[in-house]
Design a protein around this motif. Structure first.
Motif, mmCIF file in Angstrom:
data_model
loop_
_atom_site.group_PDB
_atom_site.id
_atom_site.type_symbol
_atom_site.label_atom_id
_atom_site.label_comp_id
_atom_site.label_asym_id
_atom_site.label_seq_id
_atom_site.Cartn_x
_atom_site.Cartn_y
_atom_site.Cartn_z
ATOM 1 N N TYR A 52 0.669 -1.406 0.126
ATOM 2 C CA TYR A 52 0.104 -0.011 0.556
ATOM 3 C C TYR A 52 1.326 1.853 0.290
ATOM 4 O O TYR A 52 2.212 1.178 0.145
ATOM 5 C CB TYR A 52 -0.862 -0.035 0.966
ATOM 6 C CG TYR A 52 -1.697 -0.818 1.562
ATOM 7 C CD1 TYR A 52 -2.723 -0.637 1.405
ATOM 8 C CD2 TYR A 52 -1.406 -2.380 2.498
ATOM 9 C CE1 TYR A 52 -4.231 -2.167 1.325
ATOM 10 C CE2 TYR A 52 -1.864 -3.243 2.500
ATOM 11 C CZ TYR A 52 -3.959 -3.157 1.886
ATOM 12 O OH TYR A 52 -4.396 -3.799 2.485
ATOM 13 N N ILE A 53 0.486 2.051 -1.081
ATOM 14 C CA ILE A 53 1.128 3.128 -0.622
ATOM 15 C C ILE A 53 -0.237 4.505 -0.302
ATOM 16 O O ILE A 53 -1.042 4.704 -0.754
ATOM 17 C CB ILE A 53 1.267 4.522 -1.534
ATOM 18 C CG1 ILE A 53 2.547 3.001 -2.355
ATOM 19 C CG2 ILE A 53 2.258 5.447 -1.368
ATOM 20 C CD1 ILE A 53 3.556 3.240 -3.885
ATOM 21 N N ASP A 54 -0.318 5.483 0.614
ATOM 22 C CA ASP A 54 -0.618 5.990 1.710
ATOM 23 C C ASP A 54 -2.520 5.808 1.924
ATOM 24 O O ASP A 54 -3.298 6.104 1.449
ATOM 25 C CB ASP A 54 -1.253 7.454 0.904
ATOM 26 C CG ASP A 54 -0.065 8.311 0.896
ATOM 27 O OD1 ASP A 54 0.989 8.144 1.746
ATOM 28 O OD2 ASP A 54 0.751 9.237 -0.411
ATOM 29 N N GLY A 55 -1.891 4.004 2.639
ATOM 30 C CA GLY A 55 -3.345 2.989 2.338
ATOM 31 C C GLY A 55 -4.188 2.869 1.423
ATOM 32 O O GLY A 55 -5.429 2.494 1.435
ATOM 33 N N GLU A 56 -3.601 3.144 0.438
ATOM 34 C CA GLU A 56 -4.199 2.354 -1.332
ATOM 35 C C GLU A 56 -3.208 1.151 -1.505
ATOM 36 O O GLU A 56 -1.975 1.214 -1.856
ATOM 37 C CB GLU A 56 -4.195 3.671 -2.072
ATOM 38 C CG GLU A 56 -4.797 3.473 -3.279
ATOM 39 C CD GLU A 56 -4.799 4.368 -4.939
ATOM 40 O OE1 GLU A 56 -4.526 3.983 -5.630
ATOM 41 O OE2 GLU A 56 -4.410 5.790 -4.900
ATOM 42 N N HIS A 101 4.659 9.911 2.888
ATOM 43 C CA HIS A 101 4.230 9.085 1.999
ATOM 44 C C HIS A 101 4.094 7.828 3.526
ATOM 45 O O HIS A 101 5.103 7.654 3.949
ATOM 46 C CB HIS A 101 4.521 8.190 1.045
ATOM 47 C CG HIS A 101 4.086 9.346 -0.116
ATOM 48 N ND1 HIS A 101 2.908 9.156 -0.986
ATOM 49 C CD2 HIS A 101 5.676 10.189 -0.879
ATOM 50 C CE1 HIS A 101 3.205 10.751 -1.705
ATOM 51 N NE2 HIS A 101 4.250 11.330 -1.911
ATOM 52 N N ASN A 102 3.301 6.978 3.432
ATOM 53 C CA ASN A 102 3.645 6.107 4.459
ATOM 54 C C ASN A 102 3.147 4.975 3.092
ATOM 55 O O ASN A 102 2.091 4.465 2.083
ATOM 56 C CB ASN A 102 1.664 5.992 4.877
ATOM 57 C CG ASN A 102 1.805 4.469 5.823
ATOM 58 O OD1 ASN A 102 1.227 4.090 5.332
ATOM 59 N ND2 ASN A 102 2.543 4.783 6.962
ATOM 60 N N PHE A 103 3.932 4.161 3.066
ATOM 61 C CA PHE A 103 4.344 2.726 2.829
ATOM 62 C C PHE A 103 4.252 1.949 3.819
ATOM 63 O O PHE A 103 4.781 1.369 4.842
ATOM 64 C CB PHE A 103 5.848 3.108 2.627
ATOM 65 C CG PHE A 103 6.219 4.409 1.425
ATOM 66 C CD1 PHE A 103 5.750 4.146 0.014
ATOM 67 C CD2 PHE A 103 7.185 4.924 1.820
ATOM 68 C CE1 PHE A 103 6.364 4.590 -1.318
ATOM 69 C CE2 PHE A 103 7.038 6.283 1.050
ATOM 70 C CZ PHE A 103 7.056 6.678 0.048
#
Length: 169
Positions: A59-63, A86-88
């Motif tokens: 996931y990147i940023d919850g996607e 970003h969140n990875f």
């Protein structure tokens, strides 16, 4: 459950990170928040799991960007990233039934775009520039917005180091 460093399976070098042993319906993840310049995140992975049952997900940023199952030798994946925080997140999830293969995932050679840190203060230069900090001076222990959180923690929590009111929302 923590992932572990291993020498068992690897793409490059002598080490990789392996998912833990999981029970049915178990899950384990690794995640990181980073400021990145525009570019590509790249990583190599191998999975040995129940086909169409137990999944390795990214996931990147919850996607959700990709999910894989079955038996795959090391494969490189590349995803574009825009400039910013970003969140990875990498997740291995087991379903509630059959176990197949080694029930593992291995990650290796992760490369994030544009995470240069000239002054070595653990805050990427791009993030410091966007937030009016000095990328050539260690200002990690300073408190630019005079709240209770130093600049380094502001970066790690994805807060704005110049706006105290955002820290507690």
């Amino acid at each position: 459950f923590p992932w572990t460093i291993t020498r068992d399976e690897k793409h490059d070098g002598s080490l990789s990170v392996a998912s833990p042993d999981l029970n049915h319906s178990g899950a384990a993840d690794i995640e990181i928040n980073l400021f990145c310049d525009q570019g590509d995140i790249r990583f190599w992975f191998s999975v040995d799991s129940e086909e169409n049952g137990d999944y390795f997900k990214f996931y990147i940023d919850g996607e959700l960007k990709g999910e894989w199952s079955g038996s795959l030798e090391f494969v490189e994946v590349i995803f574009p990233v825009n400039t910013g925080m970003h969140n990875f997140k990498w997740v291995y999830e087991k379903n509630d039934s059959i176990s197949s293969g080694r029930d593992k995932v291995w990650l290796d050679s992760i490369s994030f775009p544009g995470t240069t840190d000239v002054d070595g203060d653990n805050m990427p230069d791009g993030w410091e520039i966007i937030h009016s900090l000095d990328p050539k001076r260690d200002d990690s222990s300073e408190n630019s917005d005079e709240d209770l959180i130093h600049n380094l923690k502001e970066y790690q929590y994805n807060f704005n180091p110049l706006k105290a009111e955002t820290d507690f929302n």
